[in-house]
Design a protein around this motif. Structure first.
Motif, PDB file in Angstrom:
ATOM      1  N   ASP A 286      40.277  -8.526  61.096  1.00 51.61           N
ATOM      2  CA  ASP A 286      40.173  -9.202  62.380  1.00 51.61           C
ATOM      3  C   ASP A 286      40.837  -8.362  63.471  1.00 51.61           C
ATOM      4  O   ASP A 286      40.318  -8.219  64.576  1.00 51.61           O
ATOM      5  N   MET A 287      41.957  -7.784  63.129  1.00 51.02           N
ATOM      6  CA  MET A 287      42.708  -6.952  64.065  1.00 51.02           C
ATOM      7  C   MET A 287      41.857  -5.798  64.595  1.00 51.02           C
ATOM      8  O   MET A 287      41.909  -5.472  65.783  1.00 51.02           O
ATOM      9  N   VAL A 288      41.074  -5.171  63.697  1.00 52.13           N
ATOM     10  CA  VAL A 288      40.242  -4.041  64.146  1.00 52.13           C
ATOM     11  C   VAL A 288      38.823  -4.518  64.491  1.00 52.13           C
ATOM     12  O   VAL A 288      37.922  -3.714  64.687  1.00 52.13           O
ATOM     13  N   ARG A 289      38.641  -5.824  64.535  1.00 51.90           N
ATOM     14  CA  ARG A 289      37.353  -6.469  64.870  1.00 51.90           C
ATOM     15  C   ARG A 289      36.212  -5.972  63.999  1.00 51.90           C
ATOM     16  O   ARG A 289      35.164  -5.550  64.476  1.00 51.90           O
ATOM     17  N   MET A 290      36.455  -5.969  62.697  1.00 56.53           N
ATOM     18  CA  MET A 290      35.422  -5.522  61.769  1.00 56.53           C
ATOM     19  C   MET A 290      35.004  -6.644  60.810  1.00 56.53           C
ATOM     20  O   MET A 290      34.291  -6.401  59.844  1.00 56.53           O
ATOM     21  N   THR A 291      35.471  -7.870  61.071  1.00 59.81           N
ATOM     22  CA  THR A 291      35.158  -8.973  60.159  1.00 59.81           C
ATOM     23  C   THR A 291      33.656  -9.108  59.884  1.00 59.81           C
ATOM     24  O   THR A 291      33.269  -9.279  58.725  1.00 59.81           O
ATOM     25  N   PRO A 292      32.791  -9.008  60.905  1.00 62.38           N
ATOM     26  CA  PRO A 292      31.355  -9.191  60.603  1.00 62.38           C
ATOM     27  C   PRO A 292      30.776  -8.124  59.674  1.00 62.38           C
ATOM     28  O   PRO A 292      29.793  -8.383  58.991  1.00 62.38           O
ATOM     29  N   ARG A 293      31.384  -6.951  59.674  1.00 62.31           N
ATOM     30  CA  ARG A 293      30.815  -5.865  58.858  1.00 62.31           C
ATOM     31  C   ARG A 293      31.633  -5.610  57.591  1.00 62.31           C
ATOM     32  O   ARG A 293      31.456  -4.589  56.932  1.00 62.31           O
ATOM     33  N   LEU A 294      32.497  -6.537  57.253  1.00 64.83           N
ATOM     34  CA  LEU A 294      33.434  -6.334  56.156  1.00 64.83           C
ATOM     35  C   LEU A 294      32.738  -6.117  54.813  1.00 64.83           C
ATOM     36  O   LEU A 294      33.222  -5.405  53.942  1.00 64.83           O
ATOM     37  N   TYR A 295      31.566  -6.723  54.650  1.00 67.41           N
ATOM     38  CA  TYR A 295      30.897  -6.619  53.351  1.00 67.41           C
ATOM     39  C   TYR A 295      29.786  -5.579  53.347  1.00 67.41           C
ATOM     40  O   TYR A 295      28.922  -5.580  52.483  1.00 67.41           O
ATOM     41  N   ASP A 296      29.810  -4.676  54.333  1.00 70.21           N
ATOM     42  CA  ASP A 296      28.840  -3.576  54.357  1.00 70.21           C
ATOM     43  C   ASP A 296      29.448  -2.364  53.678  1.00 70.21           C
ATOM     44  O   ASP A 296      30.653  -2.142  53.729  1.00 70.21           O
ATOM     45  N   ARG A 297      28.559  -1.594  53.083  1.00 71.85           N
ATOM     46  CA  ARG A 297      29.029  -0.349  52.477  1.00 71.85           C
ATOM     47  C   ARG A 297      29.534   0.604  53.553  1.00 71.85           C
ATOM     48  O   ARG A 297      28.913   0.730  54.610  1.00 71.85           O
TER      49      ARG A 297
END
Lengths: 223, 222, 249
Positions: free
Chosen positions: C131-142
């Motif tokens: 969340d801090m680096v605003r990557m939550t939406p892509r967390l499950y991408d390779r």
């Protein structure tokens, strides 16, 4: 306990990555099958000759298999500097060695588990016996024990792909001699006690080189 | 100074050994004059082992202490060792021709020596493959340790694989006392020669290192 | 430093990084030539210097990845030779390489490093840093399928995962898109007041003024210039940098 958690995480990470891409297992497996078939041409289809050279063919093939798959073992660690990331983690170098070694062992055993029945089928030989399986597992442990160390070393040199086989093959001579001779006996149906001295040599090699490689692994990766 | 003394000792020993080999020691009954090469072959094999033992110890100390002198010791000893291993193979081959009628036979000790020779060749190759010198030394030390530990297992495997060597009979009392004495003097002579060559090589290597260091100091920004 | 004396004990606690006569040689080449440095807790130190000055080597020494040739290094008062694991727990590293496995998802990478650092409540912490680096939406991408900037954001998350008290940044903005760069500096700025020590090598002089409260110029393996607590103008800094990073032949 912490040590083994970290070891298993490393092995798990490699296995998972492999399940995704099947980079090592599929390509090395195809290579292995090709070598078996090519050898068949080199020695002719005569059943008697084949019986004679089969143990040799099997172990030359598995040695190549080992070199090829071990050569890949540390490449993912180098791609984005992962090995440095791993080294900056609070884990011992021994954990890295054991984790990588177990992953390589797993990959090689899977390849062999598929190649052995094919070999049995093509050469009409009783390969799937307890002695043969024991020999294969023990020799493979010897392969990955030394191979993981040299693979980590080779990744930090120029001409990586050449360095591993050059270092690996002469050191593996006793294992190859023992595996070939033990297989020869096992395939002609000799009892366990006749195989014992060969299996013992492989076993001694495994124990010694697992310990020694584990101890000096840190020098292969440190600057 | 030490080197000069050693030079004279080894020269004296060399003359004694030659005298013993060609004048005193009797000619072997079945093998004839050819057997004399045995007094060279055994010391060569012994020196190969001795120098690789020194490589092994030097390698461990280098990895532990990271001091360049241990690497210089290992490197120099490995170089001498490879030369003696080569000579052991050559003399073994010369012995094999009259003894078995072929130049090369997969006799266990010859086979083990050949494998040894191959391992210690990689000791040098891995250095040249390394991206920088200090890493090359570390990698070579790893090969020096693994290679030496492998020796007994190689010997075990090759011995089980093939028959026995006449060399195995030496210490079972199968040798004439004069022959035994000649062999011992011969071993002593070559051990002294090894020490002499090793010391020379180390001092040469030290000079090489010194020159490199001075070069580095004089042009520090490359 | 002795722990028995109360006074030295407290300064000892303050001194997060202490380097004395640090030398690192690669064969005959001296990468670091006798460095002395003391960094107190909470300091934001910027290291400037031309390529080949030894910046990366210094970062690697502090990350306990490479052994030193001679001298003394203490990190949080501990010697890396004997207490490497305790030290590594306190350190987070961000470099221009991401340290991520391309075939694994971002989440799997964080999970893996989480296990390596033995982080309690791993799942929760991973979500926090993502969340801090605003990557939550892509967390499950390779990781392979993410852009370079996104990969670097995951790398930042990876470095913060175990709440390190010392952050080592080796030219972190190399190859970053502006968005990732701003997220990185935002994170560093947010935590500017806290106790975290930051050790940064960079080429960007603007960032030095923005982030750091102490400046060092490293040249040819030695510190050529040191400045602390002063507010310099960008023009001054440029002049200083040019002067001290010249390679004397």
């Amino acid at each position: 306990m912490k040590f083994w958690n970290q070891v298993i995480s490393i092995t798990w990470k490699d296995t998972f990555s492999e399940i995704r891409t099947r980079e090592v297992i599929s390509s090395v497996l195809v290579f292995t099958l090709l070598v078996i078939v090519i050898f068949n041409f080199a020695f002719g289809a005569n059943q008697e000759t084949l019986r004679l050279v089969a143990p040799g063919i099997l172990w030359v093939t598995f040695t190549f298999t080992g070199v090829l798959s071990l050569n890949r073992a540390f490449i993912p660690e180098k791609e984005q500097g992962c090995l440095e990331g791993l080294m900056a983690c609070p884990i011992s170098r021994e954990a890295i060695y054991v984790g990588k070694m177990l992953a390589s062992l797993l990959f090689m055993l899977i390849i062999e588990a598929i190649a052995l029945p094919v070999f049995a089928f093509l050469f009409n030989l009783p390969v799937l016996t307890l002695p043969m399986v024991t020999i294969t597992i023990l020799a493979t442990i010897g392969f990955v024990a030394v191979g993981t160390l040299f693979s980590a070393l080779a990744i930090n040199t120029r001409a990586r792909e050449m360095v591993l086989p050059i270092l690996f093959l002469p050191v593996m001579v006793p294992v190859i001699i023992s595996a070939v001779n033990a297989s020869k006996m096992a395939l002609s149906g000799k009892p366990w006690n006749e195989l014992a001295s060969w299996i013992q040599i492989i076993g001694v090699f495994d124990v010694i080189f697992l310990v020694v490689s584990c101890l000096i692994f840190t020098y292969a990766i440190e600057e | 100074m030490k080197i000069t003394i050693l030079l004279w000792i080894s020269l004296a020993l060399m003359v004694t050994a030659l005298y013993l080999i060609f004048v005193i020691a009797p000619i072997e009954r079945t093998m004839g004059i050819v057997q004399k090469i045995f007094y060279l072959m055994v010391p060569m094999g012994w020196l190969a082992l001795l120098s690789f033992l020194v490589v092994f110890i030097g390698s461990i100390l280098y990895l532990k202490k990271r001091s360049l002198r241990w690497d210089i010791l290992s490197y120099s000893s490995a170089e001498v060792g490879v030369i003696f291993t080569t000579l052991a193979l050559v003399t073994g081959s010369i012995w094999a021709k009259p003894a078995w009628g072929v130049w090369w036979t997969w006799e266990p000790r010859l086979t083990a020596t050949l494998v040894l020779w191959l391992i210690y060749l990689t000791y040098f190759m891995v250095r040249s493959f390394a991206t920088e010198e200090s890493r090359g030394a570390t990698f070579a030390a790893i090969v020096g340790i693994i290679g030496f530990i492998d020796i007994p297992i190689i010997v075990l495997a090759t011995t089980l694989w093939r028959g026995l060597h006449p060399g195995a009979l030496i210490f079972q009392g199968g040798l004439d006392p004069t022959m035994l004495l000649t062999l011992i003097i011969s071993l002593l002579t070559f051990s002294t020669l090894y020490a002499l060559i090793l010391m020379q090589r180390i001092s040469l290597k030290n000079n090489e290192v010194e020159i490199k260091r001075m070069k580095e100091l004089s042009q520090p920004f490359n | 430093m002795a722990m028995d004396n109360g006074d030295t004990g407290s300064t000892f606690q303050d001194q997060v990084i202490e380097i004395q006569g640090l030398t690192k040689a690669f064969g005959h080449h001296l990468a670091l030539r006798g460095l002395d440095l003391k960094i107190r807790q909470g300091e934001k130190v910027a290291i400037l210097g031309p390529n080949g000055a030894g910046k990366t080597t210094l970062i690697k020494v502090l990350a306990t990845i490479i052994n030193i040739t001679s001298g003394k290094v203490l990190i949080t008062g501990l010697n890396p030779k004997d207490n490497a694991e305790e030290i590594r727990r306190q350190i987070g590293v961000i470099t221009h390489q991401t340290f991520l496995y391309g075939n694994l998802t971002a989440n799997e990478n964080l999970e893996f490093y989480g296990r390596m650092y033995d982080i309690p409540q791993r799942k929760k912490r991973i979500n926090e840093v993502a969340d801090m680096v605003r990557m939550t939406p892509r967390l499950y991408d390779r990781v392979n399928t993410l852009s370079r900037g996104m990969q670097q954001r995951i790398a930042i998350a990876r470095a913060l995962l175990h709440k390190p008290t010392i952050l080592l940044l080796d030219e972190p903005e190399t190859g970053l898109d502006p968005q990732a760069t701003s997220i990185l500096w935002e994170i560093l700025n947010v935590e500017r007041e806290d106790k975290r020590t930051i050790f940064l090598t960079t080429h960007s002089l603007e960032r030095v003024l923005e982030i750091s409260n102490r400046l060092l110029i490293l040249n040819q393996g030695k510190f050529a210039y040191e400045e602390s607590g002063q507010t310099l103008s960008l023009a001054d800094l440029k002049q200083i940098y040019q002067h001290y990073s010249e390679i004397e032949v």
